[in-house]
Design a protein around this motif. Structure first.
Motif, short mmCIF file in Angstrom:
data_model
loop_
_atom_site.label_atom_id
_atom_site.label_comp_id
_atom_site.label_asym_id
_atom_site.label_seq_id
_atom_site.Cartn_x
_atom_site.Cartn_y
_atom_site.Cartn_z
N ASN A 31 28.09 1.95 9.80
CA ASN A 31 27.13 1.81 8.70
C ASN A 31 26.77 3.14 8.04
OD1 ASN A 31 26.61 -0.98 8.44
ND2 ASN A 31 25.32 -0.97 10.27
N LEU A 32 26.69 4.20 8.83
CA LEU A 32 26.24 5.48 8.28
C LEU A 32 27.38 6.29 7.65
CD1 LEU A 32 23.67 4.60 9.73
CD2 LEU A 32 23.35 6.95 10.44
N ALA A 33 28.59 5.74 7.71
CA ALA A 33 29.72 6.41 7.05
C ALA A 33 29.54 6.47 5.54
CB ALA A 33 31.02 5.69 7.39
N ARG A 34 28.68 5.58 5.00
CA ARG A 34 28.49 5.55 3.54
C ARG A 34 27.67 6.74 3.03
NH1 ARG A 34 24.86 0.15 3.99
NH2 ARG A 34 26.49 -0.18 5.54
N LEU A 44 0.82 -1.21 0.00
CA LEU A 44 0.00 0.00 0.00
C LEU A 44 0.85 1.26 0.00
CD1 LEU A 44 -2.49 -1.17 2.75
CD2 LEU A 44 -3.07 -0.86 0.34
N GLY A 45 2.08 1.15 0.48
CA GLY A 45 2.95 2.32 0.56
C GLY A 45 4.02 2.12 1.61
N LYS A 46 4.82 3.18 1.83
CA LYS A 46 5.93 3.13 2.78
C LYS A 46 5.53 3.86 4.06
CE LYS A 46 9.34 1.49 1.62
NZ LYS A 46 10.49 1.93 0.82
N LEU A 47 5.90 3.25 5.18
CA LEU A 47 5.45 3.74 6.49
C LEU A 47 6.50 4.59 7.18
CD1 LEU A 47 3.80 0.39 7.49
CD2 LEU A 47 2.57 2.55 7.24
N ASN A 48 6.02 5.61 7.86
CA ASN A 48 6.86 6.51 8.64
C ASN A 48 7.56 5.75 9.77
OD1 ASN A 48 7.97 8.85 9.75
ND2 ASN A 48 6.04 9.96 9.79
N MET A 49 8.66 6.30 10.25
CA MET A 49 9.48 5.62 11.26
C MET A 49 10.45 6.64 11.86
SD MET A 49 12.14 3.75 8.64
CE MET A 49 13.54 3.79 9.75
N ASP A 50 11.16 6.25 12.91
CA ASP A 50 12.24 7.10 13.41
C ASP A 50 13.40 7.08 12.42
OD1 ASP A 50 11.76 8.33 16.08
OD2 ASP A 50 11.28 6.29 16.64
N GLU A 51 14.08 8.21 12.28
CA GLU A 51 15.17 8.32 11.31
C GLU A 51 16.23 7.23 11.53
OE1 GLU A 51 18.41 11.59 9.60
OE2 GLU A 51 17.34 12.00 11.48
N PHE A 52 16.49 6.47 10.47
CA PHE A 52 17.44 5.34 10.51
C PHE A 52 17.13 4.38 11.65
CE2 PHE A 52 20.02 8.07 7.73
CZ PHE A 52 20.36 7.14 6.76
N ALA A 53 15.86 4.32 12.04
CA ALA A 53 15.37 3.42 13.11
C ALA A 53 15.94 3.78 14.48
CB ALA A 53 15.69 1.95 12.77
N MET A 54 16.39 5.04 14.63
CA MET A 54 16.97 5.46 15.91
C MET A 54 15.96 6.29 16.68
SD MET A 54 20.84 6.38 14.75
CE MET A 54 21.66 5.35 13.53
N GLY A 55 15.26 5.64 17.61
CA GLY A 55 14.28 6.35 18.42
C GLY A 55 13.27 5.40 19.02
N SER A 56 12.61 5.85 20.08
CA SER A 56 11.61 5.04 20.76
C SER A 56 10.25 5.71 20.77
CB SER A 56 12.05 4.78 22.21
OG SER A 56 13.30 4.13 22.24
N SER A 57 10.09 6.79 19.97
CA SER A 57 8.82 7.52 20.04
C SER A 57 8.34 8.04 18.69
CB SER A 57 8.97 8.72 21.00
OG SER A 57 9.95 9.61 20.51
N GLY A 95 21.91 16.58 6.57
CA GLY A 95 21.11 15.40 6.26
C GLY A 95 20.69 14.57 7.45
N PHE A 96 21.54 14.50 8.47
CA PHE A 96 21.23 13.71 9.66
C PHE A 96 20.55 14.57 10.71
CE2 PHE A 96 25.18 10.89 8.78
CZ PHE A 96 24.43 10.00 8.02
N GLY A 97 19.50 14.04 11.35
CA GLY A 97 18.84 14.73 12.45
C GLY A 97 19.65 14.63 13.73
N PRO A 98 19.25 15.36 14.79
CA PRO A 98 20.02 15.42 16.04
C PRO A 98 20.26 14.05 16.69
CG PRO A 98 18.30 17.09 16.03
CD PRO A 98 18.08 16.25 14.82
N GLU A 99 19.24 13.17 16.70
CA GLU A 99 19.41 11.87 17.37
C GLU A 99 20.41 11.00 16.62
OE1 GLU A 99 19.32 8.97 20.11
OE2 GLU A 99 18.42 10.95 20.33
N VAL A 100 20.34 11.03 15.29
CA VAL A 100 21.29 10.25 14.49
C VAL A 100 22.69 10.82 14.68
CG1 VAL A 100 21.95 9.59 12.13
CG2 VAL A 100 19.54 9.51 12.82
N GLN A 101 22.82 12.14 14.67
CA GLN A 101 24.14 12.76 14.91
C GLN A 101 24.69 12.34 16.27
OE1 GLN A 101 24.11 17.01 14.30
NE2 GLN A 101 23.07 16.87 12.33
N ARG A 102 23.82 12.35 17.28
CA ARG A 102 24.26 11.98 18.63
C ARG A 102 24.81 10.55 18.64
NH1 ARG A 102 19.64 12.60 21.36
NH2 ARG A 102 20.14 14.60 22.30
#
Length: 492
Positions: free
Chosen positions: A321-324, A117-130, A353-360
């Protein structure tokens, strides 16, 4: 009951009897999706692809060549590469990326006749609990008990919200430290994290490669069994994929757990756990005892080190992994100023390009892998991980068949409520789930009750490696005993 609120099993059986078509079922889901923009669950809608695949499914159903998932409309987490369809991992850095290939899991679902049906929203690069770190904005939990907007959990928050709100019959999720099970518990659905290696990781955007695992998110345990059967299997393209036969998970749902040993780990009784969750855990224990299981107290002594070990290992692997994502080959590239070189391009691309949580997490990971700290942090965390796995091995060797724990330390909380908190407070949401990823075990969250405000709560069952069939059967017994049938009232 509307078509889009059916279970996978009920829809499968009805379509085989000719009660409605896959196109009609898909149209019902597409209508529900269009009416649910307030939830922000779908990041990329693909109605044309959905209807085309539904027509193909109808042809297979008519010809009598229909696997269990044939004609079933699904949402796909934005972490799974889908050929010709935007795959961003909810990050600005992958804006405009449309893969030329399909992930193994989505290929297998497509081969089984499932409808995307489509692509689902998620935390950026799967980093997050909310589900508050996506470039698409927050996903909103369909459950509402006051004037707050609640989190659906993360990182598979879009998947959880879409299934709970009847936008799709099932959804793919990924689980690195609880990212299927925690959102499932927050939204009153079933979420299954299989044994590491049961489902191929090929074509799934990597977060932490030794922890990531794809799994199904569904309304019922039977649906999880059906969907997992289509997702699982050996893949030569993934060196960590297990070359094991895929059992008939649905056939394993006998409802008989007489004589099974269920372990209750004393280390999971944590200070500050809400009374409602303690009560639910006690009630779940009695449900399994009443079904004929033997309840035994067990010890998993290294549990208290799991969260710190996880938050060293996962960021370290994420950093690698995100060095690419450097702005050279695909995705976002920063605009350069006169005199800027390659280093400035890398720095500006990642900063934009990276949000604060991914940068952290990338910075933490780079730090723990750096010279002088590698042994102090990363190697020590790997040793702790081995001890955590050994705890589980010893418990299972002693005859325990499954372990019952809470799925989350709280019900769903309000979006933005933890924005100013120490990030560690958010990380504590994974306290009951990360051990399962560190040990590579299968785990499942089952909705079993409501708190005093009417929000769903779930319990987690942990099984032996490759023991998904037995684990699903125990979860099926718990689900039947709990009789959870509550749904969110439609407000969106």
């Amino acid at each position: 009951m509307t078509l889009n609120s059916l279970t996978i099993a009920a829809a499968r059986d009805a379509m085989r009897k000719g009660e409605f078509t896959a196109v009609e079922l898909t149209e019902a889901c597409l209508g529900a999706i269009d009416a649910a923009d307030a939830l922000n669950a779908f990041a990329h809608k693909t109605p044309e692809i959905a209807l085309e695949r539904a027509r193909e499914a109808d042809a297979r159903l008519k010809a009598g060549d229909a696997p269990d998932m044939c004609g079933i409309p699904l949402g796909i987490k934005d972490l799974f590469c889908t050929e010709g369809v935007a795959t961003q991992a909810a990050s600005k850095i992958l804006q405009g990326f449309k893969p030329e290939y399909e992930s193994t899991v989505t290929s297998q679902l497509r081969a089984s006749g499932a409808v995307m049906l489509g692509k689902l929203n998620m935390d950026e690069f799967a980093m997050g609990s909310s589900n508050e770190t996506a470039c698409y904005g927050d996903v909103v939990n369909p459950w509402k008990v006051d004037d707050r907007k609640l989190t659906p959990g993360g990182s598979s928050g879009g998947s959880a919200a879409a299934v709970a709100a009847d936008l799709c019959l099932g959804a793919t999720g990924t689980d690195t430290g609880g990212s299927i099970r925690q959102p499932a518990a927050f939204t009153g659905i079933v979420g299954m994290k299989p044994t590491y290696g049961r489902c191929s990781r090929w074509g799934v955007v990597a977060f932490a490669s030794s922890l990531d695992q794809a799994g199904p998110m569904t309304r019922t345990v039977r649906d999880a069994a059906i969907m997992l059967g289509a997702m699982a299997g050996h893949d030569a393209k993934d060196s960590t994929s297990a070359d094991l036969a895929v059992p008939d998970f649905e056939a394993a749902l006998t409802g008989d757990i007489k004589g099974r040993k269920i372990g209750i780990p004393r280390e999971y009784r944590m200070e500050g756990t809400p009374e409602a969750i303690e009560k639910l855990w006690a009630e779940g224990t009695e449900m399994l005892r009443d079904a004929g299981a033997e309840i035994v107290d067990i010890s998993l002594p290294h549990t208290k080190y799991a969260l710190p070990a996880y938050y060293v290992i996962a960021p370290a692997e994420a950093s690698s992994n995100l060095a690419r994502y450097d702005g050279v080959r695909y995705g976002h590239r920063a605009t350069l100023n006169a005199g800027d070189g390659i280093t400035e391009m890398y720095e500006n691309t990642r900063a934009q390009g990276f949000g604060p949580e991914v940068q952290r997490r990338v910075m933490i990971g780079t730090y723990v892998l750096s010279a002088g700290f590698y042994d102090a942090y990363y190697n020590r965390a790997r040793k702790v991980r081995a001890l955590i796995k050994r705890d589980f091995d010893e418990v299972f060797a002693a005859g325990v068949d499954a372990i019952l724990t809470p799925a989350t330390p709280s019900p769903a909380f309000g979006l933005g409520e933890m924005a100013d908190a120490d990030p560690v407070e958010m990380y504590l949401n994974d306290v009951f789930t990360v051990t399962v990823n560190l040990a590579g075990l299968p785990g499942i969250a089952v909705p079993t009750g409501l708190d005093s405000k009417g929000l769903p709560l779930g319990l987690q069952l942990i099984g032996k490696p490759w023991g998904e069939a037995d684990l699903l059967n125990t979860a099926y017994v718990l689900e039947n005993a709990a009789g959870f049938v509550s749904k969110p009232s439609k407000w969106w």
